[in-house]
Structure formats: C-alpha cells, structure tokens
Design a protein around this motif. Structure first.
Motif, PDB file in Angstrom:
ATOM      1  N   LEU A   1       0.863  -1.184   0.000  1.00 54.01           N
ATOM      2  CA  LEU A   1       0.000   0.000   0.000  1.00 54.01           C
ATOM      3  C   LEU A   1       0.895   1.228   0.000  1.00 54.01           C
ATOM      4  CD1 LEU A   1      -2.804   1.306   0.153  1.00 54.01           C
ATOM      5  CD2 LEU A   1      -2.595   1.244   2.657  1.00 54.01           C
ATOM      6  N   GLY A   2       1.006   1.865  -1.149  1.00 55.53           N
ATOM      7  CA  GLY A   2       1.857   3.026  -1.290  1.00 55.53           C
ATOM      8  C   GLY A   2       1.083   4.323  -1.198  1.00 55.53           C
ATOM      9  N   THR A   3       1.754   5.404  -1.473  1.00 47.31           N
ATOM     10  CA  THR A   3       1.132   6.722  -1.420  1.00 47.31           C
ATOM     11  C   THR A   3       0.155   6.920  -2.562  1.00 47.31           C
ATOM     12  OG1 THR A   3       3.136   7.585  -0.372  1.00 47.31           O
ATOM     13  CG2 THR A   3       1.644   9.199  -1.346  1.00 47.31           C
ATOM     14  N   ASN A   4       0.388   6.236  -3.674  1.00 50.60           N
ATOM     15  CA  ASN A   4      -0.462   6.407  -4.850  1.00 50.60           C
ATOM     16  C   ASN A   4      -1.223   5.144  -5.233  1.00 50.60           C
ATOM     17  OD1 ASN A   4      -1.337   8.254  -6.945  1.00 50.60           O
ATOM     18  ND2 ASN A   4      -0.172   7.016  -8.396  1.00 50.60           N
ATOM     19  N   ASN A   5      -0.625   3.975  -5.029  1.00 48.60           N
ATOM     20  CA  ASN A   5      -1.221   2.726  -5.497  1.00 48.60           C
ATOM     21  C   ASN A   5      -1.359   1.698  -4.382  1.00 48.60           C
ATOM     22  OD1 ASN A   5      -1.254   2.795  -8.695  1.00 48.60           O
ATOM     23  ND2 ASN A   5       0.642   3.748  -8.039  1.00 48.60           N
ATOM     24  N   CYS A   6      -2.297   0.790  -4.591  1.00 41.84           N
ATOM     25  CA  CYS A   6      -2.430  -0.409  -3.763  1.00 41.84           C
ATOM     26  C   CYS A   6      -2.226  -1.598  -4.699  1.00 41.84           C
ATOM     27  CB  CYS A   6      -3.815  -0.482  -3.121  1.00 41.84           C
ATOM     28  SG  CYS A   6      -4.093  -1.994  -2.145  1.00 41.84           S
ATOM     29  N   ARG A   7      -1.250  -2.447  -4.344  1.00 33.14           N
ATOM     30  CA  ARG A   7      -0.906  -3.553  -5.234  1.00 33.14           C
ATOM     31  C   ARG A   7      -0.849  -4.867  -4.470  1.00 33.14           C
ATOM     32  NH1 ARG A   7       3.010   0.494  -6.869  1.00 33.14           N
ATOM     33  NH2 ARG A   7       2.631   1.243  -8.985  1.00 33.14           N
ATOM     34  N   LEU A   8      -1.322  -5.912  -5.123  1.00 32.87           N
ATOM     35  CA  LEU A   8      -1.309  -7.257  -4.549  1.00 32.87           C
ATOM     36  C   LEU A   8      -0.700  -8.222  -5.546  1.00 32.87           C
ATOM     37  CD1 LEU A   8      -2.396  -9.606  -2.624  1.00 32.87           C
ATOM     38  CD2 LEU A   8      -4.469  -9.529  -4.049  1.00 32.87           C
ATOM     39  N   LEU A   9       0.073  -9.172  -5.024  1.00 30.26           N
ATOM     40  CA  LEU A   9       0.636 -10.250  -5.840  1.00 30.26           C
ATOM     41  C   LEU A   9       0.480 -11.547  -5.057  1.00 30.26           C
ATOM     42  CD1 LEU A   9       1.958  -9.950  -8.643  1.00 30.26           C
ATOM     43  CD2 LEU A   9       4.184 -10.063  -7.526  1.00 30.26           C
ATOM     44  N   ILE A  10      -0.061 -12.569  -5.702  1.00 33.72           N
ATOM     45  CA  ILE A  10      -0.195 -13.891  -5.097  1.00 33.72           C
ATOM     46  C   ILE A  10       0.542 -14.879  -5.985  1.00 33.72           C
ATOM     47  CG2 ILE A  10      -1.796 -15.690  -4.322  1.00 33.72           C
ATOM     48  CD1 ILE A  10      -3.933 -13.565  -3.993  1.00 33.72           C
ATOM     49  N   ALA A  11       1.374 -15.723  -5.383  1.00 31.67           N
ATOM     50  CA  ALA A  11       2.233 -16.610  -6.177  1.00 31.67           C
ATOM     51  C   ALA A  11       2.461 -17.927  -5.461  1.00 31.67           C
ATOM     52  CB  ALA A  11       3.568 -15.930  -6.450  1.00 31.67           C
ATOM     53  N   ARG A  12       2.917 -18.917  -6.242  1.00 31.49           N
ATOM     54  CA  ARG A  12       3.325 -20.211  -5.698  1.00 31.49           C
ATOM     55  C   ARG A  12       4.782 -20.456  -6.063  1.00 31.49           C
ATOM     56  NH1 ARG A  12      -1.892 -22.316  -7.695  1.00 31.49           N
ATOM     57  NH2 ARG A  12      -3.281 -22.595  -5.904  1.00 31.49           N
ATOM     58  N   PRO A  13       5.549 -21.072  -5.153  1.00 31.07           N
ATOM     59  CA  PRO A  13       6.944 -21.410  -5.481  1.00 31.07           C
ATOM     60  C   PRO A  13       7.007 -22.360  -6.661  1.00 31.07           C
ATOM     61  CG  PRO A  13       6.530 -21.621  -3.126  1.00 31.07           C
ATOM     62  CD  PRO A  13       5.197 -21.468  -3.787  1.00 31.07           C
ATOM     63  N   SER A  14       8.073 -22.216  -7.463  1.00 26.73           N
ATOM     64  CA  SER A  14       8.255 -23.089  -8.616  1.00 26.73           C
ATOM     65  C   SER A  14       9.713 -23.071  -9.051  1.00 26.73           C
ATOM     66  CB  SER A  14       7.364 -22.631  -9.780  1.00 26.73           C
ATOM     67  OG  SER A  14       7.605 -23.397 -10.936  1.00 26.73           O
ATOM     68  N   ASP A  15      10.376 -24.219  -8.953  1.00 24.59           N
ATOM     69  CA  ASP A  15      11.743 -24.387  -9.473  1.00 24.59           C
ATOM     70  C   ASP A  15      12.689 -23.284  -9.000  1.00 24.59           C
ATOM     71  OD1 ASP A  15      10.929 -26.640 -10.841  1.00 24.59           O
ATOM     72  OD2 ASP A  15      10.421 -25.514 -12.656  1.00 24.59           O
ATOM     73  N   GLY A  16      12.697 -23.028  -7.713  1.00 19.81           N
ATOM     74  CA  GLY A  16      13.620 -22.049  -7.178  1.00 19.81           C
ATOM     75  C   GLY A  16      13.159 -20.620  -7.292  1.00 19.81           C
ATOM     76  N   ASN A  17      11.973 -20.383  -7.810  1.00 20.08           N
ATOM     77  CA  ASN A  17      11.432 -19.044  -7.895  1.00 20.08           C
ATOM     78  C   ASN A  17       9.950 -19.105  -7.613  1.00 20.08           C
ATOM     79  OD1 ASN A  17      11.525 -16.124  -8.668  1.00 20.08           O
ATOM     80  ND2 ASN A  17      13.512 -16.794  -9.432  1.00 20.08           N
ATOM     81  N   PHE A  18       9.138 -18.335  -8.319  1.00 20.88           N
ATOM     82  CA  PHE A  18       7.697 -18.409  -8.108  1.00 20.88           C
ATOM     83  C   PHE A  18       6.935 -18.067  -9.377  1.00 20.88           C
ATOM     84  CE2 PHE A  18       9.037 -14.191  -6.566  1.00 20.88           C
ATOM     85  CZ  PHE A  18       8.232 -13.354  -7.327  1.00 20.88           C
ATOM     86  N   VAL A  19       5.697 -18.535  -9.425  1.00 22.99           N
ATOM     87  CA  VAL A  19       4.793 -18.252 -10.540  1.00 22.99           C
ATOM     88  C   VAL A  19       3.604 -17.469  -9.994  1.00 22.99           C
ATOM     89  CG1 VAL A  19       3.282 -19.241 -12.298  1.00 22.99           C
ATOM     90  CG2 VAL A  19       5.459 -20.342 -11.767  1.00 22.99           C
TER      91      VAL A  19
END
Length: 397
Positions: free
Chosen positions: A70-88
């Motif tokens: 939650l920033g001064t200008n935007n509200c952002r959400l990211l949902i991810a699952r781990p995958s091969d050492g990173n995430f999708v």
C-alpha cells in the motif's frame, strides 16, 4: 549509515538479456505471462532469512503466498506459488488510490483517500481468501509513515478487512525493492544504482552486484514522490513557460535532497554506470519510448532504454498541458498530472548517476516480499525436518 543488507540469500538469479533487448518474463524470474500488472522507526518484524530452494518440494510449497504494497499512490497485490527455485504468479491486483492526496498540506490522510484505499484492500482481502493463501505480508510505506493518523488508519484497515499492515521503514522499503528487481540489472563491472520512485518518497540504492544477491553499499530515501512533489510545488500553470519553470523547480528540489548522497557515491562511479529503475514512472516512459498503444508488461519489464531517450520524453511531457498528456497512449487521465513529477525525479537521478542506459523493471517491493516469505518458510521447514531426523536417530530425547 545503517546497514540494510539482507542475510545471504541463495536465490536463483536467472539469465540477463543482452544490451538493448527486453528480458522476457517467465516462471523462473518470478512471473507468469498471464498475471497482468503493476522514516519513522524500523521494521516491526524480524527480517526473514532466505534459504536454498534446490530441494524437493514439500506440502506448503503447493500453497499460495501473497504480498500487499500500500503506497502513497497505489495499492498492489501479488499472489504466487513457489516453482523451481522461484515463483509463478497466480493472481495480481493494482488500483490507483492516492492515499497520500493532500498529505503534504495537511499532515493527515483524508477521509476520501482512506476510503479509496479501504475499497482496494477489501478486494485484496477477498482474493486472499479465495486463493487460500498460506502466508502473506502486507506493508504500508511513506504516506502512513508521515501521516499523524497513519496508525489509526492501520487499525481501521485491520478492523474492516482483516489485513494487518506493517508500516515499514525507508530502509526496509529500499531493501525489498532491491531484492525484488536486482536480477534485471544489466551485466557490467563495478557498483550500480537501483532506484524506486514512489508516490511519497524515492529511494536510491548503491549496490555491488554479486551472487546470490547484491551487497548494499549506500542508500538514501527522500520524501519526494510523484504525489508529494506535485503537491509541494503547487498547481500546474496553464502556460508552457510556467509549466517548464515548475518542472525546473521540481528537479532542483530533488537534486538538493540527494546532494550529500551524490557526494558520497561519486567515488564509486565506474567508467560505465549502470542504472535500474522500478516504478510506474519508468515503466510509463518506457512504454512511450516503445510507442505502445497500451501497456504491455512483457515488452517493458527488463527493457534497456537509452537514457537520452528518457530525458527527451521527460522534457517533452513537462511542457505539455495535462489534457495533452492524457491523450497519449499509456499515460491517460490517471497519470497525466503526476507523470511530470516522476519525470523530474528521473532526470535528477540521471544527473546524479549519468548512465548511458536505463534498465526498466515492472517489479519491486511485492516481489521482494514474496522472495523473503518463501525463503523464510522453506528455512523453517528445513529446521523442522532436521529436528525430526535427529529425533528419529535417537539423538534427542
């Protein structure tokens, strides 16, 4: 100067694109092509440690993790699952809420701004439930740090949405931004600068690239973002001469605020400076540079742009009226009034660190949060597994 380097993190850095080419996102750099979008006190929670992801997945790896910024200008959400050492990425959400609107004049979050932010956070809360999120971290930045009713707003958010926002320090904000986007830094020798132009503040971080994550050599945060800077210098004049004078004042304010930092880092300048930016400003200007009819994350994230092109676009936009800017593709009404402040901040940064090219990242704090969450969770699982093995061998009774 406080040390904001995270504990050693054994994440997979991935491959970088050749100069002048966009780095195409995929699941190995923390994104799925279908996902779409974009100093008071210290961090309240202990900084999570990361761990090696080169291991067979366990049950919690199938579950979802989430990050809310939650920033001064935007509200952002990211949902991810781990995958091969990173995430999708499996879900994403972004909405302009202008939480810091009027803050520069009043020192408070207005009722209207808080209502807009709450509306966006309720959408985030619904998504967290629907996606059965295993672990989440939600952070608030400069607007809530500065507002004298910031803490009260955090309590209201908790009561009305169930989301517990952590008002992070500028140090933590800088660390998370670096962690989230450093893999897009152009190859080269010597220190580099990663910057994040926000709505209420801008962070500049001098790093020494290296595996698995860069070492932070120096950093600075100033209270100038696209909202705070726009409101501080006042309403935009109607004539072009007045608009250009306002733009010059903006650049000078930012340069003055970074003056001591600029002196400190001068000794670190390599023959070929490298610069990577993460913010709506740089992704918007990169879109204008490419002539995109509409924003395309796949074309922008990882792009390397000539710095002079970004300067030219910034100066051209600063002379236009808000109406003229709103007619341009990838700017529109939402960014027409604030993009000029972003351009001024960007030009000031280019004056401080005169790189010939600018790397563009459509990733940052949210991705940094996800990496930290997943790594800390994996480390906890490893510790529990080790304890079970000791018990099973009879070594602990």
């Amino acid at each position: 100067m406080a040390d904001i380097n995270p504990p050693e993190e054994r994440e997979k850095a991935g491959n970088r694109a050749p100069k002048g080419q966009a780095r195409r996102p995929n699941q190995h750099n923390g994104h799925d092509s279908s996902s779409g979008d974009n100093n008071r006190g210290g961090p309240r929670n202990a900084r999570p440690k990361a761990a090696n992801w080169r291991r067979p997945p366990h049950k919690s790896f199938k579950q979802a993790y989430a990050a809310i910024d939650l920033g001064t200008n935007n509200c952002r959400l990211l949902i991810a699952r781990p995958s091969d050492g990173n995430f999708v990425v499996i879900d994403a959400f972004s909405r302009v809420v202008r939480l810091g609107e009027g803050l520069a004049q009043n020192g408070r979050l207005s009722d209207q701004a808080m209502d807009r932010a709450l509306g966006a956070l309720k959408v985030c809360s619904d998504k967290l439930r629907k996606r059965n999120v295993h672990l989440a971290r939600s952070v608030a930045t400069e607007a809530c740090r500065r507002a004298n009713n910031g803490e009260a707003f955090i309590e209201r958010v908790k009561d009305e949405t169930g989301i517990v926002l952590d008002i992070i320090s500028a140090q933590e904000e800088a660390r998370l931004a670096v962690l989230g986007c450093h893999i897009l830094l152009e190859d080269g020798i010597g220190p580099a600068i990663i910057f994040d132009i926000g709505g209420g503040s801008t962070e500049l971080v001098l790093i020494e690239p290296g595996a698995p994550v860069p070492r932070i050599l120096d950093w600075q945060s100033v209270p100038w973002g696209v909202v705070s800077l726009s409101e501080t210098v006042g309403k935009e004049p109607e004539d072009e001469h007045g608009r250009l004078a306002r733009y010059t004042k903006m650049k000078q304010l930012v340069r003055d605020s970074f003056a001591e930092f600029a002196e400190r880092i001068d000794q670190h300048k390599a023959p070929e400076q490298r610069l990577l930016g993460t913010s709506g400003t740089v992704t918007t200007l990169a879109s204008v540079h490419l002539g995109l009819p509409q924003y395309d994350r796949k074309a922008v994230d990882g792009l390397i742009v000539p710095a002079e092109s970004m300067r030219d676009i910034s100066q051209r936009l600063s002379g236009m009226s808000p109406c003229e800017r709103s007619q341009l593709d990838c700017i529109g009404h939402d960014r027409a009034d604030l993009v000029v402040a972003g351009c001024a901040i960007l030009e000031a940064i280019l004056d401080i660190w005169p790189a010939e090219r600018l790397g563009v990242a459509d990733r940052g704090i949210r991705e940094g949060i996800l990496r930290s969450l997943m790594a800390a969770d994996a480390e906890g699982y490893e510790a529990q597994a080790a304890l079970r093995r000791i018990k099973q061998s009879g070594g602990l009774r």
